[in-house]
Enzyme design. Structure first.
Site, PDB file in Angstrom:
ATOM      1  N   LYS A 198       3.920  -8.553  -2.383  1.00 58.46           N
ATOM      2  CA  LYS A 198       2.787  -8.220  -3.268  1.00 58.46           C
ATOM      3  C   LYS A 198       1.945  -7.093  -2.675  1.00 58.46           C
ATOM      4  CE  LYS A 198      -0.657  -8.430  -6.108  1.00 58.46           C
ATOM      5  NZ  LYS A 198      -0.594  -8.026  -7.489  1.00 58.46           N
ATOM      6  N   CYS A 252      -7.411  -4.501  -7.258  1.00 52.40           N
ATOM      7  CA  CYS A 252      -6.184  -4.694  -6.467  1.00 52.40           C
ATOM      8  C   CYS A 252      -5.862  -3.527  -5.559  1.00 52.40           C
ATOM      9  CB  CYS A 252      -5.017  -4.929  -7.411  1.00 52.40           C
ATOM     10  SG  CYS A 252      -5.411  -6.177  -8.624  1.00 52.40           S
TER      11      CYS A 252
END
Ligand code: SAJ
Length: 418
Positions: A198, A252
Site C-alpha cells: 500500500k 494519502c
C-alpha cells in the site's frame, strides 16, 4: 454475516454500504456523533458519485452507531494521519478502534485492518491489543483500500485487492467476505507485505508527481513549455509522466510515503520527493508575488479549495498553504470553490470573489472552472495564474489578461511578449 465497520469516513462508509448491499448486516460505528446522527436521519455526511443511491438501497441492512457490538467480523477504517512534529504515523485512532473491538471480541471472529499503516503495525501493534483478553483464535488480515475519491465505489468494486493474512485460514475467510462485492482479483500475502505494498503504491505516485513538478521548474528556467514537452515525451511507449501542479494534497499521497521513511534512513528518494511536492505552494507564492509586485495592497483570489479537481475534499489541500504564504506577504486573499460547502471565507459567487481582485490564481482543476467567462468579472487588475494549465489562455489574453502558467518559461508564452 454480521459485520461491524469502525470509522464511517471516505473509505469506511462506502465499504459498509457495499457490504450491506451484498446482503450482510452492517453496523457502522463512528466516534463523531454528528456523522452517526446524520446517517440515522438518512443523510450522507459527504458527497461521492452514486453513494446516495447505494445508501438508499442498503437501508435495511445498515445502521450507524457510536458503539461497537460483538459481530462475526470487524473492519477498522479509521484515519492514520501524520504526526506533524515527528513526521510519524499517528496510530491513536487505530488503537482506540482495536481497544473497542478487544472488549467485545470472542473466539473465531474476524478482524480486518483497512487503515494505511507503517509495515509491522498489524503484528506488533494491533494484534497484541486484540489478544489482550487471551482469545485463542482470531482471524486477522490487513486489507489496504485502493479507491480514489471521485471514483470510490467504482474502484472498490472493480480494482484488484490485496489481502495480507495472519495465516492462510485468515486470508481465505477475509477473501470470502470481500468477494461479496469485489469484482477485481483478490491476491493473498502476509500482513507486513500488504502494509508495504500500500505504501509503495502511494509513494510511487508521489515520486512521479515530484518528477513532473521538478520538470516544470526546470522548464520555467529553460524558457520552455513543460506541458508540451510532457505530452511529447509521453508519446514514447514506455514513458508516462504525470502532471505538475501547485502541490500534492489529499489524505494519502501527501502522508503515506512518510510511513516508509519514519523508521529508516534509507528512504532517500521518498523524502526528497516529499520535499519537492511540499515546496510547490512556495513556488506558486513566488509566481503570485511576481504578478502583483507593482500593486499596492494587493488582493488575490484563489480558485479551488479542494485538493484536486471535481471533488469536495479539502484535506491537505495546497490552497491553504498558498493562502498563508500570500497573507504573510501582506496580501488579502479571497477564496472560491463552488464544490466546497460550509467553509469559512469561501465566497458564494465567483463575481464576489473576483471583485476588485488583482490576480486570479487557479489552484484546483475543477472542470467547471473551464467555463468561467472572464468578461463577467470586475477585477482591479486583470492577472491570471493557472497552476494546472486547464484554461483557454488565448481567450483570457484576448480580453486583456496577463497570463502566467505554471511550468511555462517567460520568453515563449508570457503575455507581455507574445
Ligand atoms: N496530482 C498532481 N499531478 C498528477 C496527479 C495528481 O499534481 O498528475 C495531485 C492532485 O492534484 C492531488 C494529489 O496529487 O493534490 C493526489 O491526487 P491523486 O488523484 O493522485 O490521489 P488521491 O490522494 O486522490 O488518491 C490516492 C490514489 N493512490 C494512487 O493513485 C496510488 C488512490 O488510488 C488511493 O486509494 C488513495 O490515494 C488512498 O486512499 O491511498
Amino acid at each position: 454475516m454480521k459485520i461491524c465497520v469502525l470509522g464511517l469516513g471516505y473509505i469506511g462508509l462506502p465499504t459498509s454500504l457495499l457490504l450491506a448491499n451484498a446482503g450482510n448486516t452492517v453496523l457502522g460505528v463512528d466516534i463523531n456523533s454528528n456523522i452517526v446522527e446524520k446517517l440515522n436521519r438518512n443523510e450522507l455526511p459527504f458527497k461521492e458519485p452514486s453513494l446516495d443511491e447505494l445508501f438508499k438501497k442498503a437501508k435495511n441492512n445498515f445502521q450507524a452507531s457510536s458503539s461497537v457490538q460483538s459481530s462475526e467480523a470487524y473492519i477498522i477504517a479509521v484515519p492514520t494521519p501524520l504526526e506533524s512534529e515527528m513526521k510519524m504515523a499517528d496510530l491513536d485512532a487505530v488503537k482506540s478502534a482495536s481497544d473497542a473491538i478487544a472488549k467485545v471480541l470472542t473466539d473465531g471472529q474476524i478482524v480486518i485492518l483497512e487503515s494505511t499503516v507503517p509495515p509491522g503495525t498489524s503484528e506488533h501493534f494491533v494484534l497484541p491489543i486484540l489478544r489482550k483478553k487471551g482469545i485463542n483464535t482470531i482471524y486477522f488480515a490487513h486489507c489496504p483500500e485502493r479507491a480514489i475519491p471521485g471514483r470510490t465505489l467504482h474502484e472498490m468494486i472493480h480494482n484488484d485487492r490485496i489481502i495480507g493474512g495472519l495465516n492462510e485460514e485468515s486470508a481465505e475467510k477475509v477473501k470470502n467476505l470481500y468477494s461479496s462485492f469485489v469484482k477485481g482479483n483478490i491476491f493473498i500475502t502476509d500482513t507486513k507485505t500488504a502494509e508495504f505494498v500500500k505504501l509503495m503504491e502511494n509513494t510511487f505516485r508521489d515520486i512521479n508527481i515530484a518528477l513532473a513538478n521538478e520538470f516544470s521548474l526546470l522548464a520555467e528556467e529553460a524558457n520552455i513549455n513543460v506541458w508540451e514537452a510532457i505530452n511529447l515525451a509521453n508519446k514514447h511507449p514506455r514513458v508516462n509522466i504525470l502532471k505538475p501542479g501547485p502541490g500534492v494534497g489529499g489524505h494519502c499521497i501527501a502522508i503515506d510515503p512518510m510511513f516508509l521513511a519514519e523508521k529508516s534512513s534509507k528512504a532517500r528518494i521518498i523524502t526528497l520527493a516529499r520535499e519537492i511536492n511540499s515546496s510547490m505552494p512556495v513556488h506558486v507564492g513566488k509566481m503570485i508575488n511576481e504578478m502583483v509586485k507593482d500593486v499596492k495592497n494587493p488582493m488575490i483570489t484563489l480558485l479551488g479549495l479542494a485538493y484536486k479537481g471535481n471533488v469536495d475534499d479539502i484535506r491537505e489541500s495546497p490552497t491553504f498553504k498558498i493562502k498563508r504564504i500570500a497573507e504573510n506577504e501582506g496580501m488579502s486573499v479571497k477564496l472560491y470553490d463552488p464544490l466546497v460547502h460550509h467553509y469559512p471565507g469561501n465566497s458564494s459567487t465567483l463575481e464576489e470573489a473576483a471583485k476588485n481582485s488583482d490576480c486570479l490564481v487557479l489552484i484546483t482543476d475543477h472542470d467547471l472552472f473551464k467555463e468561467i467567462d472572464p468578461k463577467q468579472l470586475s477585477m482591479r487588475h486583470k492577472n491570471l495564474i493557472d497552476t494546472r494549465n486547464i484554461l483557454d489562455h488565448n481567450f483570457w489574453k484576448d480580453v486583456g489578461y496577463r497570463v502566467k502558467i505554471l511550468g511555462i518559461g517567460n520568453s515563449k508564452y508570457d503575455s507581455d511578449e507574445s
